[in-house]
Design a protein around this motif. Structure first.
Motif, mmCIF file in Angstrom:
data_model
loop_
_atom_site.group_PDB
_atom_site.id
_atom_site.type_symbol
_atom_site.label_atom_id
_atom_site.label_comp_id
_atom_site.label_asym_id
_atom_site.label_seq_id
_atom_site.Cartn_x
_atom_site.Cartn_y
_atom_site.Cartn_z
ATOM 1 N N ARG A 159 0.849 -1.201 0.000
ATOM 2 C CA ARG A 159 0.000 0.000 0.000
ATOM 3 C C ARG A 159 0.874 1.236 0.000
ATOM 4 N NH1 ARG A 159 -4.904 -1.392 -1.603
ATOM 5 N NH2 ARG A 159 -6.076 -2.566 -0.095
ATOM 6 N N LYS A 160 0.400 2.258 -0.699
ATOM 7 C CA LYS A 160 1.107 3.540 -0.741
ATOM 8 C C LYS A 160 1.172 4.167 0.647
ATOM 9 C CE LYS A 160 -0.288 7.963 -2.120
ATOM 10 N NZ LYS A 160 -1.084 8.808 -2.968
ATOM 11 N N LYS A 161 0.071 4.086 1.389
ATOM 12 C CA LYS A 161 0.034 4.602 2.750
ATOM 13 C C LYS A 161 -0.851 3.688 3.587
ATOM 14 C CE LYS A 161 0.382 8.991 5.045
ATOM 15 N NZ LYS A 161 0.318 10.437 4.867
ATOM 16 N N PHE A 162 -0.290 3.215 4.696
ATOM 17 C CA PHE A 162 -0.961 2.234 5.537
ATOM 18 C C PHE A 162 -0.490 2.426 6.977
ATOM 19 C CE2 PHE A 162 -0.862 -1.824 7.787
ATOM 20 C CZ PHE A 162 -2.149 -2.300 7.594
ATOM 21 N N GLY A 163 -1.379 2.185 7.925
ATOM 22 C CA GLY A 163 -1.013 2.200 9.332
ATOM 23 C C GLY A 163 -1.942 1.293 10.125
ATOM 24 N N TRP A 164 -1.418 0.707 11.202
ATOM 25 C CA TRP A 164 -2.186 -0.213 12.032
ATOM 26 C C TRP A 164 -1.996 0.204 13.480
ATOM 27 C CZ3 TRP A 164 -1.740 -6.175 10.988
ATOM 28 C CH2 TRP A 164 -2.726 -6.865 11.693
ATOM 29 N N ILE A 165 -3.105 0.411 14.178
ATOM 30 C CA ILE A 165 -3.051 0.852 15.561
ATOM 31 C C ILE A 165 -4.100 0.128 16.402
ATOM 32 C CG2 ILE A 165 -2.162 3.177 15.165
ATOM 33 C CD1 ILE A 165 -5.002 4.151 15.100
ATOM 34 N N SER A 166 -3.885 0.168 17.688
ATOM 35 C CA SER A 166 -4.886 -0.259 18.656
ATOM 36 C C SER A 166 -5.270 1.010 19.408
ATOM 37 C CB SER A 166 -4.270 -1.298 19.600
ATOM 38 O OG SER A 166 -5.198 -1.685 20.578
ATOM 39 N N ASP A 167 -6.545 1.379 19.376
ATOM 40 C CA ASP A 167 -6.965 2.666 19.951
ATOM 41 C C ASP A 167 -7.069 2.607 21.476
ATOM 42 O OD1 ASP A 167 -9.511 1.655 20.703
ATOM 43 O OD2 ASP A 167 -10.484 2.427 18.904
ATOM 44 N N LYS A 168 -7.461 3.719 22.083
ATOM 45 C CA LYS A 168 -7.523 3.819 23.549
ATOM 46 C C LYS A 168 -8.550 2.880 24.176
ATOM 47 C CE LYS A 168 -10.525 7.900 23.353
ATOM 48 N NZ LYS A 168 -10.582 9.336 23.669
ATOM 49 N N PHE A 169 -9.443 2.310 23.367
ATOM 50 C CA PHE A 169 -10.425 1.348 23.861
ATOM 51 C C PHE A 169 -9.954 -0.092 23.650
ATOM 52 C CE2 PHE A 169 -12.730 5.150 22.429
ATOM 53 C CZ PHE A 169 -13.277 5.552 23.636
ATOM 54 N N GLY A 170 -8.827 -0.259 22.951
ATOM 55 C CA GLY A 170 -8.286 -1.588 22.665
ATOM 56 C C GLY A 170 -8.703 -2.150 21.316
ATOM 57 N N VAL A 171 -9.517 -1.400 20.552
ATOM 58 C CA VAL A 171 -9.966 -1.861 19.239
ATOM 59 C C VAL A 171 -8.851 -1.613 18.219
ATOM 60 C CG1 VAL A 171 -11.679 -1.518 17.397
ATOM 61 C CG2 VAL A 171 -12.390 -1.441 19.802
ATOM 62 N N SER A 172 -8.594 -2.601 17.396
ATOM 63 C CA SER A 172 -7.538 -2.546 16.399
ATOM 64 C C SER A 172 -8.072 -2.004 15.068
ATOM 65 C CB SER A 172 -6.971 -3.961 16.212
ATOM 66 O OG SER A 172 -5.954 -3.983 15.259
ATOM 67 N N TRP A 173 -7.286 -1.110 14.447
ATOM 68 C CA TRP A 173 -7.663 -0.467 13.185
ATOM 69 C C TRP A 173 -6.523 -0.584 12.177
ATOM 70 C CZ3 TRP A 173 -12.274 2.386 12.664
ATOM 71 C CH2 TRP A 173 -12.989 2.574 13.843
ATOM 72 N N GLN A 174 -6.874 -0.961 10.956
ATOM 73 C CA GLN A 174 -5.944 -0.879 9.830
ATOM 74 C C GLN A 174 -6.479 0.196 8.910
ATOM 75 O OE1 GLN A 174 -4.339 -4.590 8.114
ATOM 76 N NE2 GLN A 174 -5.741 -5.641 9.503
ATOM 77 N N LEU A 175 -5.678 1.231 8.690
ATOM 78 C CA LEU A 175 -6.079 2.354 7.846
ATOM 79 C C LEU A 175 -5.252 2.339 6.587
ATOM 80 C CD1 LEU A 175 -6.172 5.122 10.606
ATOM 81 C CD2 LEU A 175 -8.052 3.678 9.834
ATOM 82 N N THR A 176 -5.888 2.564 5.442
ATOM 83 C CA THR A 176 -5.171 2.503 4.179
ATOM 84 C C THR A 176 -5.747 3.492 3.172
ATOM 85 O OG1 THR A 176 -4.322 0.982 2.503
ATOM 86 C CG2 THR A 176 -6.613 0.673 3.157
ATOM 87 N N LEU A 177 -4.934 3.779 2.185
ATOM 88 C CA LEU A 177 -5.394 4.533 1.003
ATOM 89 C C LEU A 177 -5.461 3.544 -0.148
ATOM 90 C CD1 LEU A 177 -3.344 7.865 1.071
ATOM 91 C CD2 LEU A 177 -5.814 7.618 1.297
ATOM 92 N N PRO A 178 -6.379 3.733 -1.086
ATOM 93 C CA PRO A 178 -6.421 2.830 -2.250
ATOM 94 C C PRO A 178 -5.083 2.880 -2.996
ATOM 95 C CG PRO A 178 -8.331 4.277 -2.232
ATOM 96 C CD PRO A 178 -7.402 4.758 -1.157
ATOM 97 N N ILE A 179 -4.761 1.800 -3.668
ATOM 98 C CA ILE A 179 -3.503 1.724 -4.438
ATOM 99 C C ILE A 179 -3.513 2.738 -5.555
ATOM 100 C CG2 ILE A 179 -2.118 0.264 -5.950
ATOM 101 C CD1 ILE A 179 -2.956 -2.095 -4.247
#
Length: 131
Positions: free
Chosen positions: A111-131
């Motif tokens: 991916r051109k831009k991607f990030g993976w985090i676990s937020d303050k509630f413990g929920v996991s998020w993968q954020l991306t931009l389309p290719i």
């Protein structure tokens, strides 16, 4: 019609999480929220069941009235495709605040831009931009 709905179980902060997510992500809304009343199984005022949408994807959640030996795990995450670089930067920064960075926001081979985090509630998020 049968459908699949992601279901999140919180331990007392479901309403705070729902309000936070729907305020951050455009095209999101709270559909319904039922709270425990006096003399019911859960803590009075906590979320018995709620339904909300994030970018038109429906979710359900509760505040569990049972104490469990587990919580959220990064092996299950919300994968969100952002519409712009501004959006991914804003969401990553907001969701990472008070949480844990699992993969820094950056350029990866897949991916051109991607990030993976676990937020303050413990929920996991993968954020991306389309290719």
């Amino acid at each position: 019609m049968m459908k699949v709905t992601p279901f999140l179980m919180f331990a007392g902060n479901a309403e705070e999480a729902i309000n936070y997510y729907t305020s951050l992500i455009e095209g999101s809304k709270i559909i319904s929220m039922i709270r425990y009343g006096a003399n019911e199984a859960g803590t009075e005022g906590s979320v018995m069941q709620a339904t909300f949408t994030l970018k038109d994807q429906e979710f359900m959640c509760i505040d569990s009235n049972v104490k469990h030996q587990f919580t959220f795990t990064p092996s299950f995450s919300i994968f969100l495709t952002c519409d712009s670089e501004e959006e991914i930067d804003r969401l990553y920064s907001s969701l990472a605040d008070g949480g844990q960075e699992l993969m820094p926001l950056g350029d990866y081979s897949f991916r051109k831009k991607f990030g993976w985090i676990s937020d303050k509630f413990g929920v996991s998020w993968q954020l991306t931009l389309p290719i």
